[in-house]
Design an enzyme around this catalytic site. Structure first.
Site, PDB file in Angstrom:
ATOM      1  CG  ASP C  80      11.786 -20.113  53.032  1.00 23.45           C
ATOM      2  OD1 ASP C  80      12.633 -19.980  51.977  1.00 23.45           O
ATOM      3  OD2 ASP C  80      11.588 -19.252  53.696  1.00 23.45           O
ATOM      4  N   GLY C 119       0.433 -28.135  51.041  1.00 26.38           N
ATOM      5  CA  GLY C 119       0.147 -29.104  49.945  1.00 26.38           C
ATOM      6  C   GLY C 119       1.475 -30.217  49.809  1.00 26.38           C
ATOM      7  CB  SER C 122       3.781 -28.371  53.180  1.00 27.52           C
ATOM      8  OG  SER C 122       3.811 -27.157  52.636  1.00 27.52           O
ATOM      9  CG  ASP C 144      -4.604 -27.021  41.636  1.00 26.26           C
ATOM     10  OD1 ASP C 144      -5.299 -25.818  41.689  1.00 26.26           O
ATOM     11  OD2 ASP C 144      -3.207 -26.702  41.639  1.00 26.26           O
ATOM     12  N   GLY C 187      -5.104 -25.225  37.768  1.00 22.89           N
ATOM     13  CA  GLY C 187      -4.951 -26.850  37.456  1.00 22.89           C
ATOM     14  C   GLY C 187      -3.956 -27.163  36.539  1.00 22.89           C
ATOM     15  NE  ARG C 188       1.521 -24.232  37.913  1.00 26.07           N
ATOM     16  CZ  ARG C 188       2.220 -23.918  39.051  1.00 26.07           C
ATOM     17  NH1 ARG C 188       2.872 -24.816  39.814  1.00 26.07           N
ATOM     18  NH2 ARG C 188       2.276 -22.538  39.309  1.00 26.07           N
TER      19      ARG C 188
END
Lengths: 365, 365, 365, 365
Positions: C80, C119, C122, C144, C187-188
């Site tokens: 949101d 993160g 936000s 991460d 971990g992208r």
């Protein structure tokens, strides 16, 4: 699971010392009873709350999220006996029989039956109430596993797990430093924790209250290992273990109806003696209350849930005056009166004890 | 990572008490050195093994699988100082300088440099050898985190983790029983473990050797909580903490060059006093050596590996006489001599201490 | 800790994915602020609760006992965005700017400043509100560890610990069965978890998003080990790692303002390829959300508490528009705007990466 | 414990998949046998090592320190059947009966009896050897707990513990995010792990291979919780569970005598369907081999030790052709042949299953 005797309102309380799994039992009792349309009260702070009329209604959300939590959401105490209830009078403590008041408090809320989750002391009080006509069901609780009539009490597996973790940690230090490490675990009268944790943690000597030990046997074991190049040893001792010819290093302080037991540092004494007799540096760790609290193991959560459901079913069946118990790995019902005055100790023919002997563990005899 | 000074053979030893991560350091030193074509010896049982010529060649398979294991595969001792070496003579112990013998043993194997993984005492010996011309690199080791020159020693995070787990377990029991639980943790001179574990475990009071405590402050905290309906409290005390006006309950026994320190049960004493002054049942747990052993946390395994690699690189660079250290979160090199006679204590302006004050923790002052 | 700008009422919210330590930050913010006499509101369910006016007053007892608990007592969501807020209209979702409503809800309660724990996403929203005049302080949150401006985010140490535990378990199976075990961790875009857990768990290969890997290097490493009699290998792969010449197996689904990222099973694919190329049985485990939840490590609880206290102090000092951060192991303040559009990745000169290379770990290049 | 039949030399092997406790069984067999003066060989890599003549003599020090370690020091494999033994011939694999060779290898070392620690497949091979005249004793091993004739296999309690830990971690994330979390655990044919971990971890739905599930029941449960304000749910699914009307998403690949079973992502499929039908974000975690390895729980170490001692005693008593087993919580002997072709599944009248129903868990029916 028909509720034949149509009990409509029950209460649950937790008495005595803390044990991992208390909340899991409460949750299972409450959810099972709510599921059958009963109303459930939680009595706060053990039998004390029954006298003082401290009760809260238990709903589904009262028990949400409590399964993994140690302690008891109801609070507990190992001091308050309604039949011999402490009261301050002119800065002195006098004792009074408050059981009628306690029963009256239940009646006011239409509570028709109660589930008592507790150990030795709580079971005695539960029995007294039962004989006064209160429908009671009991759930055995003690981390020591020394309640008669049941193979296993909840909280025991967790206590053994904590003690085993400690042994794993002590093991590496003992091995690196060529030391004797003594771990004192709980168990005043019964050596179940010491036996199980000792077996699980690879102890070389395990000393139980049931087998008074000869210090010479312990020393001989340590020296035999040294001779084989194993320059360290692990010793597990139950707090209530004592040397042959000696006696339990326990002092009982009777105070009101409450015995206070203070043990005299069985582990520390042993470590010093071993160091003196072997010349090997020896250290003692006393785990204490760390064994009593915290999140229960999966095993204890499952066992607690089984007990809680079984206790609720006793109520539906009108099977009062019983303690739920585990025998031959099955949940059964044991009349509370049957267990009075009995003990549950490690016996000489215990299979695990014999397995310990077979793999060379010294039990001090 | 050029090996500029062409050292071809090195040795590694672990001295002093056990600390989780010793094996991880050994592994990192050995693998880094082997990777550059060096030969590596492992000296057994600390400096004692240097005198007694107990060494084994380290290969890749010597260090296989040791990363997660507590203890040290090389063994250790906190007793043997080559410069003041105990020797039995006519059933008495006399002390001799055996440092020449130790150096000779290294020379025989063409060992040109050594890595010493140790605490206070080991670093002093390492420094003496360095000034005799032995190329030395040191890795700081103590679970107490009190070695000067470095922000963090390996083993500390694990010790804090063990103490925090214990607090989590004590918490539930304290809360259910309305008790004060005192946990005594390691830390003779420095309160790092108490401070970190106390913060992590939600302690209400944290008592450090650096801040002599007023029992009245502790009692006031417990009563203030009671007034807010929090009927239990958790107190963490470092073994070396002591009351204002009193002194550390420590007795030093100088024996040869070796000081033996026995502390006098700071936690137990505190628990009794709290019970007397507040009327709240109070219990003490002494964690002892459980904090010292066992598998290291991920953090400690990583830190140990960083230290081990950095120590090997010191050797490649000819940067002898240094201790590897963590400062501002980076691995640096600190001359061993620089740290002599210094301390690493919790200071009044420590950010974590102040954070503790901000959230209402009582530090006994 | 003077409250110079006399803020009297604040609010705190948690946004984005779960991370162990959220509750510890909330507790520290609340206790520090209450300690200075402020009133504190908790906004439920992230920025959504700001729009929907879901707030509760936070008292000392709101945060009692939450330190060791995973999750967030305030609830959270990563969907949101008040500036682009989803609304159902005729069974379709349309997006609207609801930021004015959100600010209005704050004003109604006299909330003068907010602490945003979150993160990437936000922080962006927090920055937008800050530029609309709302006094904001941010606390960086992601397991991460890839938020720029800070060395460490809370939750990371716990995630690394969970992954390391898994590696320890896989290790014994791999060794007994002579298998390759692949562990896919979170971990992208950044490989911090893979790097740290891989180092801590003794991985032989560690594959990061930052270093596209050559499958041949991985295979060569496994075969080199086989040649040395080590018939098993452990491979850690970040979910966002990908082969050289290939691309991240990621598909971005832009849905409203919300990108949905689904990764394509990097670990599973790798395991199959390794099995094909080496003939060694290979298995993959995907840890997933287990890394995100549960009780934080002692390290993360301490770090979270430091962050929470530091955020409250920012408010007392009127230092708005900042994120608290850890740099050189000290808590500092970083302007939120400074971090926008930046990344925090493992670089080629990272000391830990180089330590990994020194001990022979294959990074796929 | 008289060794009536005077067996003087035995061997022990571990077959099939990894299970926590294998080393504890080996240790108990070896120590018990050595204690009676027997000679003990360890056969490496399961039945393959019997064919290939890979054996090592086991001494007291072979088994020192292995009790807490996962895996098996003897190595294992779940591929090599001496009666149908794979052999490379012209780059093809052909199968041959090598049982005579295997027996011959035993005879050469005067091995008179063997202890086989293994699951399903290994027990079948053990039985064939027994009928060829080889004195065999078996110990049941599988983390799935699905070996007939015994209430409990070692490794199961550890697997349940790992899965329960995972549920605890997922719980906090599910609760904070209002999500459905699906955990897929091991169990192709039997749902014991799912049942026990689900009960211990507070799952709302538990799906077992024994009860084909209706997705509508699962959805109804999630919606019923939502209606009560519980906006998240935990679902545990065994890998072999499947929907009503559907079939197990298993493909059997018969390759030589070896069936390869690949399951089709039961958990992932379920999570997607739940998300579609409820609109609640749903995520799946597959624990995989993490359940199989690592240090055993205290319970499993004790059970493994009991089994190992009991197996050695079978040999002393000449009680061959038996598997040691746990029934009614006691160690007994079951003829291997008796268990052939039978299954051990969760039945409709299982007490724990019924306890689950009593507290409101949905089993998908």
């Amino acid at each position: 699971m028909a509720n034949v005797n149509k009990v409509k309102t029950i209460a649950v309380l937790t008495g005595g010392g803390d044990a991992p799994g208390l909340n899991a039992v409460i949750r299972a009792v409450v959810r099972t009873a709510l599921g059958q349309g009963l109303k459930v009260w939680g009595i706060k702070n053990g039998f004390g709350g029954m006298v003082e009329n401290q009760m809260i209604e238990m709903t589904d959300s009262s028990v949400a999220g409590i399964l993994p939590r140690g302690g008891t959401i109801l609070g507990t105490t190992n001091r308050d006996n309604p039949f011999h209830y402490p009261k301050k009078q002119d800065s002195q403590i006098v004792y009074e029989n408050m059981s009628a008041q306690a029963l009256c408090n239940l009646r006011e809320r239409d509570i028709e039956a109660i589930v008592v989750i507790g150990g030795d002391g709580s079971l005695k009080i539960a029995s007294e109430f039962y004989h006064l006509g209160l429908p009671v069901v009991a759930v055995p609780k003690t981390i020591d596993n020394d309640i008669p009539g049941t193979e296993r009490t909840f909280g025991f597996d967790t206590a053994v797990g904590v003690a085993t973790d400690a042994l794993d940690r002590l093991h590496t230090t003992a091995e690196s430093h060529h030391r004797v490490m003594v771990l004192e675990v709980m168990g005043r009268y019964a050596g179940w924790i010491a036996l199980h944790a000792g077996m699980a943690g690879g102890a070389d000597c395990i000393l139980l209250p049931e087998i008074p030990f000869a210090i010479d046997s312990v020393v001989a074991k340590i020296k035999e290992r040294e001779a084989r190049g194993r320059l360290f040893s692990l010793v597990v001792i139950a707090e209530g273990a004592y040397p042959q010819g000696g006696e339990q290093s326990v002092s009982l302080i009777v105070e009101g109806s409450h015995e206070k037991v203070r043990l005299g540092g069985a582990g520390e004494k042993l470590a010093r003696e071993i160091e003196k007799l072997t010349g090997v540096e020896s250290r003692c760790t006393v785990l204490g209350h760390v064994q009593r609290g915290g999140t229960p193991t999966a095993f204890d959560r499952v066992l607690s849930t089984r007990y809680g459901v079984a206790a609720a079913k006793c109520i539906f069946d009108g099977a009062f005056g019983n303690m739920v118990a585990l025998r031959k790995n099955q949940i059964i019902r044991v009349p509370i009166d049957e267990i009075a005055g009995k003990a549950h100790n490690v016996t000489a023919d215990d299979e695990l004890l014999q397995a310990g002997r077979a793999i060379g563990i010294c039990f001090g005899d």
